[in-house]
Scaffold this active site. Structure first.
Site, PDB file in Angstrom:
ATOM      1  N   SER A 117       0.833  -1.210   0.000  1.00 14.32           N
ATOM      2  CA  SER A 117       0.000   0.000   0.000  1.00 14.32           C
ATOM      3  C   SER A 117       0.861   1.251   0.000  1.00 14.32           C
ATOM      4  CB  SER A 117      -0.884  -0.006   1.252  1.00 14.32           C
ATOM      5  OG  SER A 117      -1.465   1.249   1.476  1.00 14.32           O
ATOM      6  N   TYR A 141      -1.802   0.035  10.442  1.00 10.13           N
ATOM      7  CA  TYR A 141      -2.050  -0.617   9.154  1.00 10.13           C
ATOM      8  C   TYR A 141      -0.857  -0.429   8.214  1.00 10.13           C
ATOM      9  CZ  TYR A 141      -3.602  -1.113   4.345  1.00 10.13           C
ATOM     10  OH  TYR A 141      -3.671  -1.451   3.011  1.00 10.13           O
ATOM     11  N   LYS A 145       1.992  -3.199   6.594  1.00  9.65           N
ATOM     12  CA  LYS A 145       2.320  -3.358   5.183  1.00  9.65           C
ATOM     13  C   LYS A 145       3.832  -3.227   4.954  1.00  9.65           C
ATOM     14  CE  LYS A 145      -1.571  -4.312   3.239  1.00  9.65           C
ATOM     15  NZ  LYS A 145      -1.768  -5.647   2.603  1.00  9.65           N
TER      16      LYS A 145
END
Length: 333
Positions: A117, A141, A145
């Site tokens: 991402s 988050y 990643k």
């Protein structure tokens, strides 16, 4: 090649499955259906309901279906939720990846594609984000990643696995109405939900150092994103067949910025609405501008986005309306 696509019943995953099938590849889907929908999985494609945290299911699936490549999209992806539940996100996204890579290495699979991402970059102070732009994620988050990328590359080097990490920018649109994004975590469906309530789009902050004061983002059509997975997976297979075990990290974007206010105006224009946007305070951690450089993926894979923002909006709206009216014919299984 037979590809295992984890998270293949989700919004992006289902588009990757579709693109792989159209390209003539064999696929198997593994999805725990926590956010995915089995109706998105086409007829004839094996669906294994399970988690990447379950090593037994992974080993059985890989052996039974003679898997030769993996496209890993399964994971949790809500930024706000990750702030509230960091340990849950690390468990699902990092530990789940570790278990999956263990099964891949044990089975002798030599191709692994990881869904990353643009959140790994955090708040970059550059006009165009390249793959060399320093990574400084702002949420758990994004951290999962980035940690996932590190783990993928390390496992690839240790076990002779060709790997690719694809850093998605802002995904929108739909290839077909039944595959549309029905969640309300991204800008386009969030605006559609506001329309259904008779309200205008919400703009979080209009005092950024940008031409119109709103954040600028790079939007990519999900169909283009899915096509990028096909060319990346085939490149990994090509390297593996030649005994060359390499790693590749690329941005997936159009290289064009669109401000939130511009996007809201386009959404109104292309859906027949006239609602005035509602400006609210900034959200913590929102960078002013994040636009991809798409030069590396063009050079390495010969890929370039084909769809523009209007196509993203009209295809997404067709899917939203069909879902709202309940007139969809789900993908045949």
């Amino acid at each position: 090649m037979t590809f295992l696509i984890t998270g293949g019943a989700g919004y992006i995953g289902a588009h990757v499955v579709r693109a792989m099938l159209l390209a003539g590849e064999k696929v198997v889907v593994l999805d725990d259906l926590s956010t995915g929908n089995e109706d998105r999985v086409p007829e004839g494609v094996p669906l294994v309901v399970g988690s990447v945290l379950d090593r037994l299911i992974l080993d059985e699936t890989i052996a039974r279906h003679k898997i030769t490549g993996v496209v890993h999209l399964a994971g949790k992806k809500q930024v706000g939720e990750s702030v509230e539940k960091p340990m849950y996100y690390y468990h699902e996204n990092v530990e789940g990846l570790q278990v999956l890579l263990g099964a891949v290495a044990a089975a002798g699979i030599r191709n692994f594609l990881f869904s990353s991402s643009a959140s790994v970059y955090g708040m970059p102070d550059v006009d165009s984000v390249t793959e060399e732009t320093p990574c400084a994620p702002l949420s758990p988050y994004g951290e999962t990643k980035l940690a996932g990328e590190w783990l993928v590359r390390a496992a690839g080097r240790a076990h002779g696995i060709s790997t690719a990490c694809l850093r998605y920018f802002n995904v929108a649109g739909a290839a077909t109405p039944e595959l549309a994004d029905t969640g309300v975590f991204n800008l386009v469906p969030m605006v559609f939900e506001r329309y259904d309530k008779g309200e205008g789009a919400r703009i979080f902050g209009d005092d950024y150092p940008t031409p119109d004061g709103t954040c600028i983002r790079d939007y990519i059509h999900v169909e283009d994103l899915a096509d990028a997975h096909v060319v990346a997976a085939r490149k990994l297979a090509e390297w593996g067949a030649a005994g060359e075990y390499k790693d590749l990290t690329v941005n997936i974007g159009r290289g064009e910025g669109v401000s939130v206010r511009e996007m809201v105006e386009l959404l109104n224009e292309n859906t027949g609405h006239t609602y005035a946007p509602v400006v609210t305070p900034r959200r913590p951690g929102d960078p002013a501008k994040v636009v991809a450089s798409a030069d590396r993926i063009a050079a390495e894979l010969g890929w370039k986005a084909r769809h523009d923002v209007r196509e993203m909006i009209t295809s997404a709206w067709a899917g939203w309306e069909a879902n709202r009216k309940g007139v969809l014919h789900h993908v045949e299984r």
